[in-house]
Every structure is written in C-alpha cells, then in structure tokens.
Design a protein around this motif. Structure first.
Motif, mmCIF file in Angstrom:
data_model
loop_
_atom_site.group_PDB
_atom_site.id
_atom_site.type_symbol
_atom_site.label_atom_id
_atom_site.label_comp_id
_atom_site.label_asym_id
_atom_site.label_seq_id
_atom_site.Cartn_x
_atom_site.Cartn_y
_atom_site.Cartn_z
ATOM 1 N N ARG A 398 -100.457 -6.309 9.413
ATOM 2 C CA ARG A 398 -100.697 -5.575 10.666
ATOM 3 C C ARG A 398 -99.834 -6.091 11.814
ATOM 4 O O ARG A 398 -99.418 -5.312 12.674
ATOM 5 N N THR A 399 -99.567 -7.384 11.858
ATOM 6 C CA THR A 399 -98.783 -7.931 12.975
ATOM 7 C C THR A 399 -97.315 -8.132 12.621
ATOM 8 O O THR A 399 -96.534 -8.558 13.468
ATOM 9 N N ALA A 400 -96.934 -7.840 11.360
ATOM 10 C CA ALA A 400 -95.542 -7.965 10.903
ATOM 11 C C ALA A 400 -95.052 -9.414 11.025
ATOM 12 O O ALA A 400 -93.900 -9.663 11.375
ATOM 13 N N LYS A 401 -95.925 -10.361 10.700
ATOM 14 C CA LYS A 401 -95.569 -11.781 10.796
ATOM 15 C C LYS A 401 -95.825 -12.493 9.477
ATOM 16 O O LYS A 401 -96.627 -12.058 8.658
ATOM 17 N N ILE A 402 -95.118 -13.602 9.307
ATOM 18 C CA ILE A 402 -95.384 -14.525 8.208
ATOM 19 C C ILE A 402 -95.646 -15.890 8.826
ATOM 20 O O ILE A 402 -94.843 -16.391 9.625
ATOM 21 N N HIS A 403 -96.790 -16.456 8.491
ATOM 22 C CA HIS A 403 -97.202 -17.735 9.054
ATOM 23 C C HIS A 403 -97.020 -18.851 8.028
ATOM 24 O O HIS A 403 -97.044 -18.620 6.813
ATOM 25 N N ARG A 404 -96.874 -20.047 8.553
ATOM 26 C CA ARG A 404 -96.728 -21.249 7.724
ATOM 27 C C ARG A 404 -97.869 -22.210 8.053
ATOM 28 O O ARG A 404 -98.169 -22.439 9.235
ATOM 29 N N ILE A 405 -98.469 -22.756 7.009
ATOM 30 C CA ILE A 405 -99.523 -23.756 7.186
ATOM 31 C C ILE A 405 -99.073 -25.030 6.482
ATOM 32 O O ILE A 405 -98.922 -25.061 5.252
ATOM 33 N N THR A 410 -101.504 -27.678 10.217
ATOM 34 C CA THR A 410 -100.820 -27.073 11.354
ATOM 35 C C THR A 410 -100.333 -25.677 11.001
ATOM 36 O O THR A 410 -99.665 -25.483 9.981
ATOM 37 N N VAL A 411 -100.664 -24.722 11.862
ATOM 38 C CA VAL A 411 -100.279 -23.334 11.631
ATOM 39 C C VAL A 411 -99.190 -22.952 12.619
ATOM 40 O O VAL A 411 -99.328 -23.145 13.826
ATOM 41 N N THR A 412 -98.096 -22.398 12.093
ATOM 42 C CA THR A 412 -97.027 -21.880 12.942
ATOM 43 C C THR A 412 -96.621 -20.493 12.438
ATOM 44 O O THR A 412 -96.842 -20.158 11.279
ATOM 45 N N THR A 413 -96.050 -19.719 13.340
ATOM 46 C CA THR A 413 -95.501 -18.422 12.939
ATOM 47 C C THR A 413 -94.070 -18.647 12.487
ATOM 48 O O THR A 413 -93.227 -19.105 13.264
ATOM 49 N N TRP A 414 -93.795 -18.308 11.216
ATOM 50 C CA TRP A 414 -92.502 -18.647 10.620
ATOM 51 C C TRP A 414 -91.495 -17.510 10.744
ATOM 52 O O TRP A 414 -90.319 -17.742 10.977
ATOM 53 N N LEU A 415 -91.935 -16.267 10.592
ATOM 54 C CA LEU A 415 -91.066 -15.102 10.741
ATOM 55 C C LEU A 415 -91.816 -14.007 11.486
ATOM 56 O O LEU A 415 -93.032 -13.847 11.320
ATOM 57 N N THR A 416 -91.092 -13.248 12.299
ATOM 58 C CA THR A 416 -91.667 -12.108 12.998
ATOM 59 C C THR A 416 -90.866 -10.851 12.658
ATOM 60 O O THR A 416 -89.836 -10.917 11.995
ATOM 61 N N ASP A 417 -91.346 -9.717 13.124
ATOM 62 C CA ASP A 417 -90.672 -8.426 12.926
ATOM 63 C C ASP A 417 -90.493 -8.102 11.449
ATOM 64 O O ASP A 417 -89.514 -7.477 11.059
ATOM 65 N N MET A 418 -91.449 -8.504 10.628
ATOM 66 C CA MET A 418 -91.414 -8.210 9.198
ATOM 67 C C MET A 418 -92.343 -7.027 8.924
ATOM 68 O O MET A 418 -93.467 -7.172 8.459
ATOM 69 N N LYS A 419 -91.858 -5.833 9.244
ATOM 70 C CA LYS A 419 -92.679 -4.631 9.162
ATOM 71 C C LYS A 419 -93.256 -4.455 7.757
ATOM 72 O O LYS A 419 -92.543 -4.476 6.763
ATOM 73 N N GLY A 420 -94.584 -4.277 7.705
ATOM 74 C CA GLY A 420 -95.252 -4.088 6.419
ATOM 75 C C GLY A 420 -95.255 -5.327 5.551
ATOM 76 O O GLY A 420 -95.373 -5.221 4.317
ATOM 77 N N ALA A 421 -95.157 -6.514 6.144
ATOM 78 C CA ALA A 421 -95.077 -7.757 5.368
ATOM 79 C C ALA A 421 -96.241 -7.854 4.391
ATOM 80 O O ALA A 421 -97.399 -7.678 4.762
ATOM 81 N N ASN A 422 -95.926 -8.153 3.131
ATOM 82 C CA ASN A 422 -96.981 -8.242 2.121
ATOM 83 C C ASN A 422 -96.636 -9.323 1.110
ATOM 84 O O ASN A 422 -96.792 -10.498 1.384
ATOM 85 N N GLY A 423 -96.114 -8.959 -0.055
ATOM 86 C CA GLY A 423 -95.919 -9.902 -1.140
ATOM 87 C C GLY A 423 -95.012 -11.063 -0.788
ATOM 88 O O GLY A 423 -93.962 -10.888 -0.163
#
Length: 528
Positions: A398-405, A410-423
């Motif tokens: 929904r937010t087009a992001k990929i997060h890293r833990i 520690t949680v950070t946002t690793w990539l943004t603007d990833m439309k439809g990010a899934n697998g």
C-alpha cells in the motif's frame, strides 16, 4: 513510394499455403518532416528517410531490414490506432525543431497515449534522438519517459573534423543485442537517463547512450543518435576498424526477435520447455492461505492463514498452520491471534510473519509469538525475506516501500516508490523484488536492475538453478522466468477464480507448493 508501402502493409504473405502476417517496419515522416531542393530544383523529403540515398538517408538500413524479412513502410501523418494496426516496428528519428521545419509537428499527449497502448499490445518502438540543438526534446521526452527513458539534451562523444576517436564505442559482446565484440561509431550523441523499467543497452564508460525497456507485451529501444544513417553504416567515411555495418545487422536481428509471434532463436531451444504436474491438493480447510514456507528437513509446510473476513482486517483470527509436505494437515491452528498475516520468513528457529502493520516474531520450537515489531507508517505489510545475516526485509504494497529490520530490531525504510511492492527474496548481497509488473534486482547500493516483466503483476518468488526463477501473479498465474528475462506461463487458473499467492519450493524434488488464497487450499505441483 508511400502508396506502395501502404498497399504492402495492408495484406498478408502466403507461405506454403498458410497465411503469415508480414512484418512491417514503419518510419515516421510526420515528426521528422524535413524538405529541401534537389539538383533539379524540386522539393523533396530528405534526412533519415528510406528514399534518401545520400549520406543523410536511411536507404541502407532499409536494405538491412528488408534482408531480415521486413516490409518497409512510412507514415507522413500522426500515429493512430488504425494506421499502426499492421505495423510491427515504428521508428521516430530526430523530431523536428522550429529551425528545421517551418511548422513542426510536436508529439502530443494524444500521440503518447496511442503509442504507449500500441507498445503495450506488442509493438516495437524505436526512438532516435540527436545532440542538443539538432532535435526537439521537450515533447519527445513526454513519450520517452513513459518507458523510463529521458534524453538529456546534451552532446557527448563530440567529434571535430576527421578525428574519429571520441566516437569510438567498444562493445564487449555477450548481451542480447550485440552478441559478439564490436567497435561502433557514434558522434555528437544525446546521453540518456534511465529508470525502471528501462535498462542501459549501450554504455560509454558510465554514460548511457542507448536503452531498452519492456512495456506490456512490447519493447522500446532508445538511442541518442541516428547512428545507422548512410554516412556511417558502410564505413565509407570511417576507417575499417569501425563495425557499424555489423552492428546494424545485429541490431535489426534483435529487433526482429522482439516482435511477438516471430521466432526468437533463444526460444527454439525451449518451446513449452517446462510444465507443472499436479501431485496433490488439500481439502478447502485452510483459511485464506497466503504464503507457504517449507521446512524440508522436517517435512513441514508453514502456511500463513489470513483467516475469516477481509485480508486487511485487524480481527485477531489469523495465524499460521502446519501442513505436511505430503499434503496432510498437521495443525491448522499452530499459531493463533494474528490479524491478517501474509509473507513468512525464517532465520534459525525464528519465524517472521508480515501482519499488516507489524512483523510477528514466532519461536518455532514452541509456536509462540514472542514479540511483534511495529513498522511505523505501514499499511499492508506483504512479503518477507531474511538474508544470511538475519536481516529481515518486508514489503508494504500500500505504501510502495520496502523496510529493513536489523537483528537488533532497528527498523528503517530501505526502498521507496516501489509501486505494488510484493514478493521478495534475499540472496547474498542482492534483494530480488516483484514490484507491480516488474521483476527487479536491487544491489547493496540500492541500484535497481530490471530482470523481466510479468503482465499480471507479481506475488510469490522462488529461485531456481542457473539464474532462473519461479514467480506468481496473485490472480491465478504461475510463471517460469528465464535468466535472460524470457517468461513462460506454467499455470493459469484465473478463469476458475483460483488464486496463486506466495509459493514455496522444494528444489531437490522440484515441487512447487501453491496457496490458493480464497480457494482455501494448498496444492503441490512437480516442475518438469
């Protein structure tokens, strides 16, 4: 000549008693519409046209297209659905500036819509620019950027006089277009900027001179110079070391393989190569299964269950089930109390589940949720993967992001603007991503490389040997994705409304485990 070409384009060729559609390559004469006086004083069209046999013409590359089985055509009006209907390849070269034409035809939003839909349906679009001042870029880029390409309106590889060295482009070979090493010549070129889905096709150092993009069923090739015009295609103004003739042959050969329905030599070794053979399927007892994670040592499949209700409900009736690799139910309620869990990942004896806005951390020996890790701003966490150092990556569709833990939580946002990010799948230092229709690889520097295009989007992702992959689209498609980006459909269940969500895979037995989501089953297929 245009009337002759149009007549040819309207029909089909008969070969061995069967109808085979002629492959038409159409050269734009509308956006590039330059005229001058010939030696007889007559006004004639020139500059990158099939008819122009002077240095400025495209007559020789036309001969190359003809030798590869194409019929030549030209289009002196704006492109439309109707006049492109039978065209396989459409070329726009050096669109006019106001200094080149008294009434230039600029690319309009309507033209962009026509062409992007034509490419999506399988057309091959060739865009050729020029250096700054010698082509119109503002409107040309409204078309190019649809496909992730932008002409930078500059001038690189500037050549003065007969010193051709700045125009040398050594191609190492081994790619899909230029398979053998070649020395090409391009002078006074507009460099390109590329974003996914586009990738660089010709590099000079770090400068992109040409790029390709897959878009729907079609292909786009863009280059910053009309590099195969008569003056430089046969070396009569160059030293023998340059190989633009061979480069043009390789380029046209590659274009022909991009036309849907035309044999790609690489495909001849793999016609219908792989198949899925169904082995078993559970009863409809698994409550909205989204992800399957095999524990092959213990013959267990961990299956995320969204439960009853909507896939984005905070309702507490989701969990994780355990099913045997033989299809027998072990425990449908192994983990309970989750909301709407989707992707699963594992590191050691810890199982991670993407649960809407949190990642649930599960102790495998006890089946207990030992903690939850909230992801700030998350709306629908979807897939999870864990690298060999225990770093967790989780996509938010929904937010087009990929997060890293990180292992310390520690949680950070690793990539943004990833439309439809899934697998997701972490392998070594790389992260493989299904983002909308795009299959991408992100390196440790977060640079994205487009690997393939899935027409119906992506959901599950599993690596195979040799750089090949299995991928699914949620609405009922399972694909075999070759290392070169070719995609083969293995399974299509969308008409019976049986989903194909986040798959698991047993590489030793070549068994694919497919959760059917609203179908409430897990099915196993052998990959042949």
């Amino acid at each position: 000549m245009h009337k002759l070409f149009s007549t040819l384009a309207a029909g089909a060729l008969l070969v061995a008693g069967s109808a085979v559609q002629a492959q038409i390559v159409t050269l734009d004469y509308y956006f590039n519409n330059e005229w001058h006086r010939d030696k007889n004083g007559d006004s004639v069209r020139y500059h990158y046209t099939w008819e122009d046999k002077a240095n400025s013409g495209f007559s020789k590359i036309g001969d190359v297209f003809t030798a590869h089985g194409f019929t030549l055509s030209s289009l002196p009006v704006a492109p439309t659905v109707e006049n492109l209907r039978r065209t396989s390849v459409y070329i726009i070269v050096d669109p006019d500036t106001k200094s080149e034409s008294p009434d230039p035809h600029f690319i309009s939003p309507e033209d962009v819509d026509v062409l992007k839909n034509w490419v999506r349906s399988g057309g091959v679009l060739i865009l050729m620019g020029n250096d700054k001042g010698n082509a119109e870029f503002e409107h040309f880029n409204t078309l190019a950027t649809v496909f992730g390409i932008r002409f930078n309106e500059d001038c690189v590889n500037h050549v003065i006089g007969k010193n051709h060295d700045p125009g040398k482009i050594p191609m190492p070979g081994g790619d899909s277009i230029f398979k053998t090493p070649l020395l090409l010549y391009m002078k006074d070129v507009s460099s390109l900027h590329v974003d996914p889905p586009a990738t660089a096709a010709i590099l000079h150092g770090d400068t992109v001179l040409a790029a390709t993009a897959r878009y729907g069923r079609g292909t786009v090739f863009a280059v910053g110079d009309p590099w195969i015009y008569n003056e430089y295609i046969d070396n009569h103004n160059l030293s023998p070391e340059f190989q633009n003739t061979q480069g043009a042959e390789a380029w046209v050969s590659w274009i022909r393989t991009r036309v849907p329905g035309v044999d790609d030599p690489a495909d001849k070794a793999r016609p219908g190569t792989h198949h899925l053979q169904k082995l078993w399927e559970t009863d409809t007892v698994v409550q909205t299964p989204e992800s399957v994670l095999p524990d092959l040592k213990n013959h267990i499949l961990y299956v995320s269950e969204i439960g009853y209700g909507s896939p984005d409900d905070f309702d507490g009736n989701g969990g994780v089930a355990k099913i045997g690799t033989d299809g027998k139910v072990i425990d449908l309620h192994w983990v309970t109390g989750l909301n709407s869990p989707k992707g699963l990942g594992r590191y050691g004896n810890t199982l991670y589940a993407a649960d809407l806005t949190d990642v649930a951390v599960i102790d495998i020996p006890t089946g207990r949720v030992i903690k939850t890790i909230p992801v700030e701003g998350a709306k629908m966490l979807n897939d999870i993967t864990v690298d060999d150092k225990g770093v967790v990556y989780v996509s938010d569709t929904r937010t087009a992001k990929i997060h890293r833990i990180d292992p310390d939580g520690t949680v950070t946002t690793w990539l943004t603007d990833m439309k439809g990010a899934n697998g997701l799948k972490a392998i070594g230092q790389d992260l493989y991503i299904l983002s909308g229709p795009d299959f991408l690889k992100a390196g440790p520097d977060k640079h994205l490389t487009r690997l393939a295009l899935l027409d119906h989007g992506g959901d599950g992702l599993e690596p195979l040997s040799g750089g090949d992959w299995l991928a699914t689209a949620w609405n009922g498609y399972v694909y075999y994705v070759y290392a070169d980006g070719h995609v083969e459909l293995l399974l299509d269940t969308h008409l019976i409304k049986k989903n194909t969500a986040d798959i698991g895979y047993d590489p030793a037995q070549r068994i694919v485990f497919v959760p059917s989501f609203f179908g409430k089953t897990i099915a196993a297929y052998r990959l042949d």
